[in-house]
Structures are given as structure tokens and as C-alpha cells.
Design an enzyme around this catalytic site. Structure first.
Site, mmCIF file in Angstrom:
data_model
loop_
_atom_site.group_PDB
_atom_site.id
_atom_site.type_symbol
_atom_site.label_atom_id
_atom_site.label_comp_id
_atom_site.label_asym_id
_atom_site.label_seq_id
_atom_site.Cartn_x
_atom_site.Cartn_y
_atom_site.Cartn_z
ATOM 1 N N LYS A 77 26.137 56.701 51.892
ATOM 2 C CA LYS A 77 25.845 55.927 52.971
ATOM 3 C C LYS A 77 24.794 56.898 53.799
ATOM 4 C CE LYS A 77 27.165 52.218 55.256
ATOM 5 N NZ LYS A 77 27.463 50.688 54.551
ATOM 6 N N LEU B 65 30.999 37.669 65.411
ATOM 7 C CA LEU B 65 30.123 36.538 65.011
ATOM 8 C C LEU B 65 28.907 37.314 64.692
ATOM 9 C CD1 LEU B 65 31.773 33.626 67.003
ATOM 10 C CD2 LEU B 65 32.024 34.041 64.594
ATOM 11 N N GLY B 66 28.746 38.315 64.106
ATOM 12 C CA GLY B 66 27.336 38.673 63.867
ATOM 13 C C GLY B 66 26.881 38.346 62.475
ATOM 14 N N LYS B 67 26.133 39.087 61.805
ATOM 15 C CA LYS B 67 25.439 38.478 60.535
ATOM 16 C C LYS B 67 26.517 37.992 59.562
ATOM 17 C CE LYS B 67 23.254 42.561 59.981
ATOM 18 N NZ LYS B 67 22.334 43.479 59.145
#
Length: 352
Positions: A76, A177-179
């Protein structure tokens, strides 16, 4: 500069003063192959906070990739800064040089604060990048299959809990409520579920009102957790399940897209004590990494979607193993991932 921790193979820091880049790449394991994991661009309060996040996220990627059946290790990266203020072409290209300097030990992709357009810029300086736009030969937005995989994992959890692989007639609470949350809400509504949601972004809330007015919006994550919902889906940042939130949970299932949902070891036991079924985050949210991994060999959406659909089977296997062994699902998932890393990784010692 590279430093090593007790568990990680390699942790590398980069500071390019002219572009303003401050980044860390953590390679947890290459037992199964080159490490793959996204780049998070986030305004951390300190370098220590950024380091802690990248170490946790890279470990999760190793386990996620193992259970997704990928021949890839876990890594990451984090870029410390405000993406709205600090992101620039020079910074992203400097980051690409940073990735390239690892010589293929780490493949990067999108994460919180980075998008396919950013990966197109990063790719100008390194070939070890996935999640590019379709116009540049990439797979496009990985949130599409992330959401699809979460939905499949949620279906498996519903079958385990209620005996039927559907969310029809259930109330599902989405935090974020993103991508991913946007795509997940469509899957759930199409399946006949009622959706309750929250998001700190006014833009996201307005999207919900205009696109799916049937979504019930609440003001905060605390309100969502305490609401009468059947399933809780954390789809924002990690640590949503902690000592304060778990006692308030009304949901009987947790299945969401956020990474590192458990704030600390021991939370899985609290969930078990409250008879809350937890579908491990790095299992159900692996659709995105399956999508970007497919790009490495030449992207085929149908093939990637079919692989992401297997998240249903993997989740079901883990929940059944946990029930049979009398352990939390998170522990059952860890054991399965560690076994694959050990058994397949051992083959690298056989010289050919």
C-alpha cells in the site's frame, strides 16, 4: 530511505521538496508475487498517523489478495497531503518515479483521494501501475467491481444468517456514498432492499436525493448505526467498528467496502458476543483489486467480473468455517489467507 518492521518486508519513505511529495510505500509480503495495493492521498495529522495507516492497509492487502486467489502480494502507499490542494502533475509524476524505483516489487492503483486520471499521470513515470483509464488501456474505475463484490459478500452473509441469498425486504445502512457506496446502493435497490445512508459530503447527499430519492438519509454515522437496520455497510474510512459503536449496533450483519473496519483486535469478539455476523472487510471488498489485477495481464471486464463474483463463494466458505470451528469470521479468514501465503509461497523455494 527504507526501514523494516517486524512483519513487513519493506517500508520506504520519499520526500521530494520541489513537488511537495511526501509518500510512504509499505510492502507487507511478496510471498505470492509482486505487492499490489492502492495509493491513498490523505491529509494525515502527522507522519506517525500516515505510517500507521500504510502499515495496516498493506497488511490487509496481502490477506485480501491471497483470499481473492491472486498471485500477488500485499502493499500500500500513502501520500501525505490534501488532494484538493496539493495534488499536481509534478507531484504525481514524482510519485511515479518513486514507485518505479522499487523495480516492480510494488504495483500501485487508486484508493481514497486518487482516481484513474491520477494513475494515468503516474503511469508516465512507471509501468508498475494499474487502475488507469480505459482510454489509456486500463480497467477504469475499480469501484465498479468493488461494489459488486461487496454485494456478493453481503448476499453470502444473508444466506448464512437468514437462509436466503438476497437482501430483498431488508434495511441496509450505507455509511459513505462515495465511489463504492453509490454503486452498492444501486445493487441493493435493484435487489429489493431498502437503503438508509449517510455521508459528510453535501454533494454526495444531493446525489442521493436526485438519483435515488427512495434512499433514506440520516445526519450521521452514529445515527445510522443506532437505526433499525438489518445490515450495516461501512463504505468510508476504517475504524468504524470500535468500543463505542459496537454496543449501539442494531444490524445483524456487517458487510462493507471500507478497509480495516475493526478499530483494534478484540472487536471481532465483541461482535460475536452480540451475535452480529461480520463478513471480513478484506474478503468482501476485494472486487476492486481483482479488477485492477486483471489489468496487469490485459484487462477483460467479463473475466474480472466473473472472478469478483466468486467473492460470494469465498465469503460463504469463511462463514461456514468460522461456525464449524467456533471462531469469529475474521479469524477464520486470517487462517485461510495465511495458509495460502505459506503453502503457495513455499513453492518459490523450489529451484527450477
Amino acid at each position: 530511505m527504507s526501514v523494516f518492521t517486524n512483519s513487513h518486508e519493506q517500508v520506504v519513505f520519499c520526500h521530494d521538496r520541489q513537488s511537495g511529495l511526501r509518500a510512504i510505500i509499505a510492502v507487507y509480503s511478496t510471498a505470492l508475487g509482486p505487492a499490489l495495493g492502492g495509493t491513498r492521498f490523505y491529509p494525515y495529522a502527522s507522519e506517525d498517523e500516515a505510517l500507521h495507516d500504510v502499515l495496516e492497509l498493506s497488511r490487509g492487502m496481502a490477506y485480501k489478495n491471497a483470499l481473492a486467489g491472486l498471485d500477488l502480494g500485499g502493499g500500500k502507499a500513502v501520500i501525505w497531503g490534501d488532494p484538493d490542494r496539493d495534488k499536481s502533475e509534478p507531484l504525481l509524476r514524482a510519485y511515479g518515479r518513486f514507485v518505479q524505483s522499487l523495480g516492480g516489487r510494488y504495483y500501485t492503483a487508486c484508493d481514497v483521494g486518487t482516481y484513474v486520471q491520477d494513475m494515468d499521470i503516474v503511469a508516465k513515470e512507471t509501468r508498475f501501475v494499474t487502475g488507469r483509464s480505459e482510454s489509456h488501456g486500463g480497467a477504469g474505475d475499480s469501484s465498479v467491481l468493488t461494489a459488486y463484490g461487496v454485494f456478493q459478500g453481503m448476499r453470502a452473509a444473508a444466506e448464512h444468517r437468514w437462509g436466503t441469498p438476497t437482501l430483498a425486504g431488508r434495511r441496509v445502512g450505507i455509511a459513505g456514498l462515495g465511489k463504492v457506496g453509490k454503486h452498492l446502493s444501486k445493487h441493493l435497490l435493484d435487489d429489493g432492499a431498502a437503503v438508509v445512508a449517510t455521508d459528510v459530503s453535501p454533494r454526495a447527499r444531493e446525489w442521493a436525493r436526485s438519483t435515488y430519492p427512495q434512499i433514506e438519509l440520516v445526519d450521521s454515522n452514529d445515527e445510522l448505526i443506532a437505526a433499525p437496520i438489518d445490515v450495516y455497510a461501512p463504505c468510508a474510512l476504517g475504524g468504524a467498528l470500535n468500543d463505542d459503536t459496537v454496543p449501539l449496533l442494531q444490524a445483524r450483519i456487517i458487510a462493507g467496502a471500507a478497509n480495516n473496519q475493526l478499530a483494534h483486535p478484540g472487536i471481532e469478539k465483541l461482535l460475536a458476543e452480540r451475535d452480529v455476523l461480520y463478513a471480513p472487510d478484506y474478503v468482501v471488498n476485494s472486487g476492486g483489486v481483482i479488477q485492477v489485477a486483471d489489468e496487469i495481464e490485459g484487462f477483460n471486464f467479463a473475466r474480472a467480473k466473473e472472478r469478483a463474483g466468486r467473492i460470494y463463494d469465498t465469503t460463504k466458505q469463511i462463514l461456514d468455517l468460522a461456525a464449524a470451528d467456533g471462531v469469529p469470521p475474521a479469524l477464520a479468514a486470517d487462517r485461510l489467507a495465511e495458509r495460502r501465503m505459506a503453502e503457495v509461497g513455499r513453492l518459490r523455494t523450489i529451484l527450477v
